[in-house]
Design a protein around this motif. Structure first.
Motif, PDB file in Angstrom:
ATOM      1  N   PRO A 156       0.820  -1.215   0.000  1.00  0.00           N
ATOM      2  CA  PRO A 156       0.000   0.000   0.000  1.00  0.00           C
ATOM      3  C   PRO A 156       0.857   1.270   0.000  1.00  0.00           C
ATOM      4  O   PRO A 156       1.983   1.264   0.490  1.00  0.00           O
ATOM      5  N   PRO A 157       0.326   2.333  -0.579  1.00  0.00           N
ATOM      6  CA  PRO A 157       1.075   3.590  -0.634  1.00  0.00           C
ATOM      7  C   PRO A 157       0.870   4.438   0.619  1.00  0.00           C
ATOM      8  O   PRO A 157      -0.038   4.185   1.400  1.00  0.00           O
ATOM      9  N   ALA A 158       1.730   5.434   0.778  1.00  0.00           N
ATOM     10  CA  ALA A 158       1.422   6.514   1.716  1.00  0.00           C
ATOM     11  C   ALA A 158       0.629   7.549   0.923  1.00  0.00           C
ATOM     12  O   ALA A 158       0.760   7.638  -0.290  1.00  0.00           O
ATOM     13  N   LEU A 159      -0.205   8.293   1.627  1.00  0.00           N
ATOM     14  CA  LEU A 159      -1.054   9.276   0.955  1.00  0.00           C
ATOM     15  C   LEU A 159      -0.678  10.681   1.399  1.00  0.00           C
ATOM     16  O   LEU A 159      -0.392  10.915   2.562  1.00  0.00           O
ATOM     17  N   ALA A 160      -0.717  11.606   0.460  1.00  0.00           N
ATOM     18  CA  ALA A 160      -0.491  13.010   0.831  1.00  0.00           C
ATOM     19  C   ALA A 160      -1.365  13.874  -0.068  1.00  0.00           C
ATOM     20  O   ALA A 160      -1.707  13.484  -1.178  1.00  0.00           O
ATOM     21  N   ALA A 161      -1.765  15.019   0.440  1.00  0.00           N
ATOM     22  CA  ALA A 161      -2.558  15.931  -0.378  1.00  0.00           C
ATOM     23  C   ALA A 161      -2.191  17.348  -0.023  1.00  0.00           C
ATOM     24  O   ALA A 161      -1.939  17.654   1.139  1.00  0.00           O
ATOM     25  N   HIS A 162      -2.109  18.192  -1.013  1.00  0.00           N
ATOM     26  CA  HIS A 162      -2.003  19.604  -0.702  1.00  0.00           C
ATOM     27  C   HIS A 162      -2.564  20.468  -1.815  1.00  0.00           C
ATOM     28  O   HIS A 162      -2.769  20.025  -2.928  1.00  0.00           O
ATOM     29  N   VAL A 163      -2.834  21.704  -1.421  1.00  0.00           N
ATOM     30  CA  VAL A 163      -3.429  22.649  -2.352  1.00  0.00           C
ATOM     31  C   VAL A 163      -2.334  23.328  -3.137  1.00  0.00           C
ATOM     32  O   VAL A 163      -1.332  23.759  -2.574  1.00  0.00           O
ATOM     33  N   VAL A 206      -5.898  20.859  -6.458  1.00  0.00           N
ATOM     34  CA  VAL A 206      -5.578  20.038  -5.301  1.00  0.00           C
ATOM     35  C   VAL A 206      -4.748  18.875  -5.823  1.00  0.00           C
ATOM     36  O   VAL A 206      -5.097  18.265  -6.839  1.00  0.00           O
ATOM     37  N   ARG A 207      -3.630  18.626  -5.142  1.00  0.00           N
ATOM     38  CA  ARG A 207      -2.748  17.575  -5.611  1.00  0.00           C
ATOM     39  C   ARG A 207      -2.769  16.429  -4.612  1.00  0.00           C
ATOM     40  O   ARG A 207      -2.545  16.627  -3.423  1.00  0.00           O
ATOM     41  N   ILE A 208      -3.076  15.233  -5.112  1.00  0.00           N
ATOM     42  CA  ILE A 208      -3.105  14.051  -4.250  1.00  0.00           C
ATOM     43  C   ILE A 208      -1.997  13.112  -4.707  1.00  0.00           C
ATOM     44  O   ILE A 208      -1.918  12.768  -5.896  1.00  0.00           O
ATOM     45  N   ASP A 209      -1.132  12.734  -3.775  1.00  0.00           N
ATOM     46  CA  ASP A 209      -0.004  11.860  -4.119  1.00  0.00           C
ATOM     47  C   ASP A 209      -0.120  10.516  -3.419  1.00  0.00           C
ATOM     48  O   ASP A 209      -0.390  10.457  -2.219  1.00  0.00           O
TER      49      ASP A 209
END
Lengths: 138, 645
Positions: free
Chosen positions: B337-344, B349-352
């Protein structure tokens, strides 16, 4: 057409044009030569990579919609190789949505111009990318 | 004895004899009349109001003891009824809880839900269905009568004609400019017989309009491109074919070419921006807070760790299910599974989704981006219809592989108003499964149908005065009774603009002033609406002759006719209680233990009248008056029927 400030005369910067539209290549090549640059043309992403490996240019003018490997992939490929860090990348494409532009910059493009474009603006951008920052010039 | 004395004695004797005769007649007749009165009072206790008591003036000896005995019996009867109904309530509590859950569930659905029987009569609907279809929807009404969406009736007929109907989906254009996507499916009983139909309704006006808008977009773009290209082509071909043209002409043509090229460029830019807007409008995208979307993704992707999103109050417009499935589809190509990150990032909005470089092969991830999923479009396409982009990238500095999804941000949504008015009262009235089992009588045999099985519109009017020729109706209130149940939730209440001012005397009675009628519709539109409300029902009012004369006077102006049977609560009260003289709403309500609602408001009086009417039906049955024909006949025979209003 404004003449760019003289690039180093012994080695005029080389621009690689990657596009599959011959009608736009004719204009771009003409404009760039008029501005004093040497040009080379690739008609596909794979062509572009071959040329890069033989003789890396100073600037790649990169269309996104290409047969086979697309422009985003070419851009990523270049940026994944540190030996080509100095190569500037200009996206020149009909893909003009905000998200596409953001993606282009996120993948390492230095400039993003959408088609159709003003030829004057295009030449100015090429010049800006190929002119070293002021502190590097003595 | 003098003559005078004899005369006086004679007069006295005659008086005594008269008094004796009168007394004798009273003695002989009174018991019979008293017995009838007591019987009538006992009927009230037995059939309508167990709290009623024989509160009579002094009674002859023997009768007072009988009255006391009856009151004592009534007391025990009332206690028995109370404890019985408590026991029944107790037993039904579980059932009611389940009902309440069902009601809450369908009551809160955004989709309209409606169930009708084989004939198209509505057995159940939820508030959304009501909002979508308009006010005229109600239990026991037919979906064929929906005027705004005539296609529903058409679809119903098609379903009825087929012995084994299949579910159908269609889009119905309403007369009010809205569009509904309707799914109609048969409901079978255990013997595979069609019992009715279940409909789900969705407002697709926005989608239809957007597809309409796209048609217009294509048309306008084509027209503009043709025009621009024609100018360009004519100028360039002229330039090439006439190399010897003079310098001025050449300059003019070149200017045309340059100008048209710029114009086409601009037009194309505008068109594409417009198109992106139109395309996004036709997907089922919902507004969702970024933090909520991240929660959905964390669960679906079993994310190993989550970086709290920066700018948690950012919102996006997404099909969260499609996004989660699509990302899971790509993530399945990585090892773990991945780690999740999000920022504006500005307007995006960018979801990684992030893996250590040795856990994810960048080429394997990339290879699925443009391949269609088994059950959906390619990930890149899913991103694209969100107005977004997706890509895989290596972060050399951190030795990681990132799958990035970029989505446009939307402005923070306004807080939504509460979707539905809360359901008041313990028993909501938007379902009645009894209708499914109690078949309604065909219209032809209405007269022989038991009163308890008929449909009624109980109404009241307020007017500017008492003369139907010069005065006018200024308010109509009405409620329906279906299956002996008062449907207060489907009330009709309409003020009507009058042509003459409301006299102060009338205002003192009903409180309606000229100013109240300013925004009200005229009779010409209000009466047809009431006519539709009252369709296929028996009209009931208190002192109905008064209201009917006003309605008949108004019919001429509004082009509708009220042809349905009519019943009068005043007359029925006189039938069941001939010994009582007061048949006013107040007196009957007090006798039958009915609470009075907003006296002299049209709707309030209609509701009170309806409650009285339900009690009167039971009292009529005790007198053997069961059908509509019998009730009408008895009404005609009563004393009050002979009064001309």
């Amino acid at each position: 057409m404004p003449q760019p400030e003289s690039p180093v005369p012994s080695h005029p910067p080389r621009v690689l044009i990657v596009d599959d539209e011959p009608n736009i290549i004719i204009s771009i090549e003409f404009l760039l030569r008029q501005a004093g640059y040497t040009t080379q043309v690739a008609h596909s992403g794979e062509d572009a990579l071959r040329i890069l490996q033989q003789e890396p240019p100073d600037l790649v003018v990169l269309d996104i919609m290409l047969p086979g490997m697309d422009g985003f992939e070419v851009c990523q490929w270049i940026r994944e190789h540190s030996e080509w860090n100095h190569v500037k990348i200009m996206m020149l494409t009909a893909k003009g949505r905000d998200a596409e532009i953001s993606k282009g910059f996120a993948l390492g493009a230095d400039a993003y111009i959408t088609k159709p474009f003003s030829t004057r603006h295009f030449v100015e951008e090429v010049h800006r990318l190929l002119t070293p920052p002021a502190e590097d010039r003595i | 004895m003098s003559q005078t004395q004899l005369l006086a004695l004679g007069v006295l004797l005659a008086l005594l004899a008269g008094a004796a005769l009168f007394w004798l007649r009273e003695r002989l007749q009174r018991p019979a009349s008293l017995a009838r009165r007591i019987a009538s009072e006992v009927h009230i206790i037995a059939a309508a109001n167990a709290g009623h008591r024989l509160d009579m003036e002094e009674l002859p000896s023997g009768f007072d003891e009988l009255a006391e005995a009856i009151d004592a019996l009534a007391g025990r009867y009332e206690r028995l009824l109370t404890s019985q109904s408590q026991a029944v309530m107790q037993a039904r509590t579980d059932l009611l809880v389940e009902h309440a859950r069902l009601i809450a569930l369908i009551g809160n659905l955004a989709e309209g839900v409606l169930i009708c029987d084989q004939a198209g009569e509505i057995l159940l609907y939820n508030p959304s269905a009501r909002a979508l279809l308009g006010e005229m929807i109600g239990l026991g009404r037919s979906i064929s009568d929906l005027r705004r969406f005539p296609a529903l009736g058409h679809a119903l007929r098609l379903m009825q004609q087929q012995p084994h109907p299949r579910p159908r989906v269609f889009v119905s254009a309403g007369t009010d400019g809205r569009f509904l996507r309707v799914r109609i499916a048969p409901v079978f009983d255990q013997g595979r017989e069609v019992q009715g139909f279940a409909l789900t309704l969705e407002d697709v006006t926005a989608q239809v309009q957007s597809s309409d808008a796209r048609d217009r977009w294509v048309y306008a773009l084509g027209r503009d491109l043709r025009g621009g290209l024609a100018n360009l082509r004519a100028a360039i071909e002229t330039l090439r074919e006439h190399p010897d043209m003079d310098a001025e002409m050449r300059l003019t043509l070149e200017a045309i070419v340059a100008g048209e090229a710029v114009r086409l460029s601009q037009r194309m830019g505008e068109a594409l921006a417009e198109y992106a807007r139109l395309t996004r409008a036709c997907w089922h995208l919902e507004d969702i807070a970024l933090s909520d979307l991240m929660q959905v993704l964390t669960q679906r992707l079993h994310a190993s760790s989550v970086h709290p999103p920066q700018g948690a109050d950012a919102w996006v417009q997404v099909d969260s299910l499609a996004l989660a499935r699509m990302l899971a589809h790509v993530a399945a190509r990585a090892d773990g599974p991945p780690a999740l990150a999000a920022h504006v990032q500005g307007d995006h909005v960018r979801i990684d989704l992030i893996w250590p470089a040795d856990r994810a092969d960048i080429r394997r991830l990339r290879s699925v981006l443009n391949e269609a999923q088994v059950d959906g479009p390619a990930p890149a396409e899913v991103a694209s219809y969100h107005g977004g982009e997706i890509w895989v990238q290596r972060d050399r500095a951190r030795d990681q592989v990132q799958l990035t999804l970029l989505l446009p941000r939307i402005p923070l949504p306004e807080p939504a108003p509460p979707a539905h008015t809360p359901i008041i009262g313990s028993r909501p009235e938007f379902y009645d499964f009894d209708l499914l089992f109690r078949r309604p009588a065909p219209a032809t045999s209405m007269a022989s149908t038991p009163l308890s099985r008929l449909r009624y519109t109980v109404f009241d009017t307020e007017t500017t005065g008492l003369d139907p020729d010069s005065d006018e109706i200024i308010a109509i209130g009405a409620v329906r009774i279906v299956n002996a149940r008062l449907l207060e939730g489907e009330a009709f209440h309409q003020l009507i603009r009058s042509r003459r001012p409301v006299p102060p005397g009338a205002t003192r009675i009903h409180g309606i002033r000229d100013a109240d009628l300013q925004g009200a519709p005229p009779l010409e539109t209000a009466l047809p609406a009431f006519h539709r409300f009252a369709r296929d029902s028996v009209l009931v009012a208190h002192n109905v002759a008064f209201d009917m004369r006003f309605l008949q006077a108004a019919e001429r102006r509004s082009n509708v006719r009220f042809r349905q049977p009519v019943l009068d609560t005043l007359l029925i009260s006189a039938i069941v209680h001939p010994e009582h003289k007061d048949h006013s709403i107040e007196a009957i309500a007090a006798r039958l233990g009915v609470p009075i609602q907003d006296r002299h408001s049209a709707l309030g009086d209609a509701i009170t009248t309806a409650r009285i009417f339900l009690k009167l039906i039971s009292l009529l049955e005790l007198r053997g008056i069961v059908t509509l024909a019998q009730a009408q006949e008895a009404s005609e025979q009563t004393y009050f029927a002979r009064i001309r209003y």
